[in-house]
Design an enzyme around this catalytic site. Structure first.
Site, PDB file in Angstrom:
ATOM      1  N   ASN A   9      19.857  -8.886  14.157  1.00  0.00           N
ATOM      2  CA  ASN A   9      21.250  -8.433  14.041  1.00  0.00           C
ATOM      3  C   ASN A   9      21.852  -8.481  15.441  1.00  0.00           C
ATOM      4  O   ASN A   9      21.542  -7.650  16.281  1.00  0.00           O
ATOM      5  CB  ASN A   9      21.274  -7.004  13.485  1.00  0.00           C
ATOM      6  CG  ASN A   9      22.673  -6.428  13.481  1.00  0.00           C
ATOM      7  OD1 ASN A   9      23.655  -7.146  13.678  1.00  0.00           O
ATOM      8  ND2 ASN A   9      22.775  -5.117  13.264  1.00  0.00           N
ATOM      9  N   TRP A  10      22.708  -9.464  15.655  1.00  0.00           N
ATOM     10  CA  TRP A  10      23.250  -9.651  17.011  1.00  0.00           C
ATOM     11  C   TRP A  10      24.412  -8.729  17.341  1.00  0.00           C
ATOM     12  O   TRP A  10      24.895  -8.711  18.473  1.00  0.00           O
ATOM     13  CB  TRP A  10      23.680 -11.116  17.197  1.00  0.00           C
ATOM     14  CG  TRP A  10      22.526 -12.059  17.351  1.00  0.00           C
ATOM     15  CD1 TRP A  10      21.205 -11.729  17.470  1.00  0.00           C
ATOM     16  CD2 TRP A  10      22.589 -13.490  17.409  1.00  0.00           C
ATOM     17  NE1 TRP A  10      20.441 -12.857  17.596  1.00  0.00           N
ATOM     18  CE2 TRP A  10      21.271 -13.955  17.564  1.00  0.00           C
ATOM     19  CE3 TRP A  10      23.627 -14.413  17.342  1.00  0.00           C
ATOM     20  CZ2 TRP A  10      20.954 -15.313  17.656  1.00  0.00           C
ATOM     21  CZ3 TRP A  10      23.319 -15.772  17.438  1.00  0.00           C
ATOM     22  CH2 TRP A  10      22.005 -16.205  17.598  1.00  0.00           C
ATOM     23  N   LYS A  11      24.910  -8.007  16.353  1.00  0.00           N
ATOM     24  CA  LYS A  11      26.024  -7.068  16.591  1.00  0.00           C
ATOM     25  C   LYS A  11      27.155  -7.795  17.337  1.00  0.00           C
ATOM     26  O   LYS A  11      27.391  -8.965  17.082  1.00  0.00           O
ATOM     27  CB  LYS A  11      25.515  -5.830  17.343  1.00  0.00           C
ATOM     28  CG  LYS A  11      24.256  -5.256  16.672  1.00  0.00           C
ATOM     29  CD  LYS A  11      23.831  -3.931  17.210  1.00  0.00           C
ATOM     30  CE  LYS A  11      22.584  -3.467  16.471  1.00  0.00           C
ATOM     31  NZ  LYS A  11      22.209  -2.105  16.758  1.00  0.00           N
ATOM     32  N   HIS A  96      25.713  -1.238   7.604  1.00  0.00           N
ATOM     33  CA  HIS A  96      24.980  -0.920   8.834  1.00  0.00           C
ATOM     34  C   HIS A  96      25.492   0.417   9.382  1.00  0.00           C
ATOM     35  O   HIS A  96      26.675   0.725   9.286  1.00  0.00           O
ATOM     36  CB  HIS A  96      25.175  -2.035   9.879  1.00  0.00           C
ATOM     37  CG  HIS A  96      24.281  -1.832  11.061  1.00  0.00           C
ATOM     38  ND1 HIS A  96      24.621  -0.984  12.093  1.00  0.00           N
ATOM     39  CD2 HIS A  96      23.054  -2.325  11.349  1.00  0.00           C
ATOM     40  CE1 HIS A  96      23.632  -0.972  12.972  1.00  0.00           C
ATOM     41  NE2 HIS A  96      22.667  -1.775  12.547  1.00  0.00           N
ATOM     42  N   GLU A  98      26.246   1.476  12.189  1.00  0.00           N
ATOM     43  CA  GLU A  98      27.378   1.434  13.130  1.00  0.00           C
ATOM     44  C   GLU A  98      28.690   1.282  12.362  1.00  0.00           C
ATOM     45  O   GLU A  98      29.706   1.844  12.751  1.00  0.00           O
ATOM     46  CB  GLU A  98      27.169   0.293  14.142  1.00  0.00           C
ATOM     47  CG  GLU A  98      26.100   0.677  15.164  1.00  0.00           C
ATOM     48  CD  GLU A  98      25.262  -0.474  15.672  1.00  0.00           C
ATOM     49  OE1 GLU A  98      25.686  -1.627  15.548  1.00  0.00           O
ATOM     50  OE2 GLU A  98      24.158  -0.203  16.203  1.00  0.00           O
ATOM     51  N   GLU A 168      16.949   1.973   8.282  1.00  0.00           N
ATOM     52  CA  GLU A 168      17.121   2.116   9.727  1.00  0.00           C
ATOM     53  C   GLU A 168      17.523   3.547  10.054  1.00  0.00           C
ATOM     54  O   GLU A 168      18.699   3.914   9.886  1.00  0.00           O
ATOM     55  CB  GLU A 168      18.215   1.168  10.225  1.00  0.00           C
ATOM     56  CG  GLU A 168      17.931  -0.291   9.952  1.00  0.00           C
ATOM     57  CD  GLU A 168      18.755  -1.203  10.852  1.00  0.00           C
ATOM     58  OE1 GLU A 168      18.155  -1.999  11.569  1.00  0.00           O
ATOM     59  OE2 GLU A 168      19.993  -1.088  10.851  1.00  0.00           O
ATOM     60  N   GLY A 174      18.660   1.261  18.782  1.00  0.00           N
ATOM     61  CA  GLY A 174      19.102   1.020  20.155  1.00  0.00           C
ATOM     62  C   GLY A 174      18.695   2.119  21.127  1.00  0.00           C
ATOM     63  O   GLY A 174      19.150   2.158  22.259  1.00  0.00           O
ATOM     64  N   SER A 213      14.776  -0.078  17.008  1.00  0.00           N
ATOM     65  CA  SER A 213      13.927  -0.291  18.183  1.00  0.00           C
ATOM     66  C   SER A 213      12.649  -1.078  17.880  1.00  0.00           C
ATOM     67  O   SER A 213      11.590  -0.818  18.467  1.00  0.00           O
ATOM     68  CB  SER A 213      13.588   1.045  18.857  1.00  0.00           C
ATOM     69  OG  SER A 213      14.776   1.674  19.308  1.00  0.00           O
ATOM     70  N   GLY A 234      17.740  -5.524  16.333  1.00  0.00           N
ATOM     71  CA  GLY A 234      18.932  -5.699  17.152  1.00  0.00           C
ATOM     72  C   GLY A 234      18.596  -6.259  18.524  1.00  0.00           C
ATOM     73  O   GLY A 234      18.417  -7.471  18.700  1.00  0.00           O
ATOM     74  N   GLY A 235      18.457  -5.371  19.498  1.00  0.00           N
ATOM     75  CA  GLY A 235      18.272  -5.760  20.906  1.00  0.00           C
ATOM     76  C   GLY A 235      17.214  -6.828  21.129  1.00  0.00           C
ATOM     77  O   GLY A 235      17.444  -7.802  21.866  1.00  0.00           O
TER      78      GLY A 235
END
Ligand code: PGA
Length: 251
Positions: A9-11, A96, A98, A168, A174, A213, A234-235
């Site tokens: 997930n590149w956000k 998601h 966010e 999640e 994150g 994470s 993500g990251g």
């Protein structure tokens, strides 16, 4: 037998030039994943979907990070399902945390989007998970149960076959604070039991991912859990070396 699934997930990261560079660099990885019966993909921003679709191996799953449930209309700033389909996009992340936190994405809104996606033969990746306050209050299962039941209300077993669910915990996204594999398995197993209750045997076919994470160093432990079929990352999905590490560590 559920196929493993690794989804980045590149956000709100990467220009389309950067996305193209990643897509070209990922070709060998998609080949490797395919040989090992693993599905891999990324969810770039809308503006980079075409760059990834055109430059990655055709087997790379390319997912949008959101969509609107209406086909068209007066919804400034939104993107509809037919617009995504025109670009060959048939996977979409829904709900998601966010988006739930910053864009008022309710379970009902998620439901309407999932309904529209399923009607269009698309694959929704429905994200659920509790906040830190809810976790501390011992409400994880209560929250996740409401998200699953309200988000999937009224669908048939046939409809949800294609669905993917991502658990999640918000407090682990994150933050570098991982949920232990015990917690992750416990909640993912609980989600599968809810799916069984709602839809019967098809629950054994629905893939449940863990996210929060996830890194090359810990992904294997999560994927060794019986009810965790993959990761939403993500990251650690942003750099090709790290993305490659995620894959090679689960081969
Ligand atoms: P993270 O994000 O891997 O950076 O924690 C996961 C996600 O938000 O999907």
């Amino acid at each position: 037998m559920r196929r493993k699934l690794l989804l980045g997930n590149w956000k709100m990261n990467k220009t389309s030039g950067e996305a193209k560079e990643f897509a070209l660099a990922s070709r060998e990885l998609v080949e490797l994943a395919s040989k090992n019966n693993i599905d891999i993909g990324v969810a770039p921003t809308y503006l980079s979907l075409a760059a990834v679709k055109e430059n990655a191996d055709k087997r790379m799953i390319v997912a949008a990070q959101n969509c609107h449930f209406k086909e068209s209309g007066a919804y400034t700033g939104e993107i509809s399902i037919p617009m995504l389909k025109e670009f060959g996009i048939d996977w979409v992340l829904i709900g998601h945390s966010e988006r739930r936190a910053y864009d008022n994405e309710t379970n009902k809104k998620c439901h309407d989007k999932i309904e529209a996606l399923l009607a269009n033969d698309m694959v929704p990746v429905y994200c659920v998970g509790e906040t830190l306050a809810e976790f501390d209050a011992g409400d994880t299962k209560k929250v996740v149960s409401a998200q699953v039941k309200e988000g999937l209300e009224g669908f048939t077993a046939e409809q949800v076959k294609r669905l993917v669910i991502a658990y999640e915990p918000v407090w682990s996204i994150g933050t570098g604070k991982n949920a232990s594999t015990e917690i992750a398995q416990d909640v993912c197993g609980y989600i599968r039991s809810l799916l069984r209750e709602l839809f019967g045997e098809v629950a054994e076919e629905i893939r449940v991912l863990y996210g929060g994470s996830v890194k090359p160093e810990n992904i294997k432990a999560y994927l060794s859990c019986p009810d965790i079929d993959g990761g939403l990352v993500g990251g650690a999905s942003l750099k090709i070396d790290s993305y490659s590490g995620l894959l090679t560590n689960i081969l």
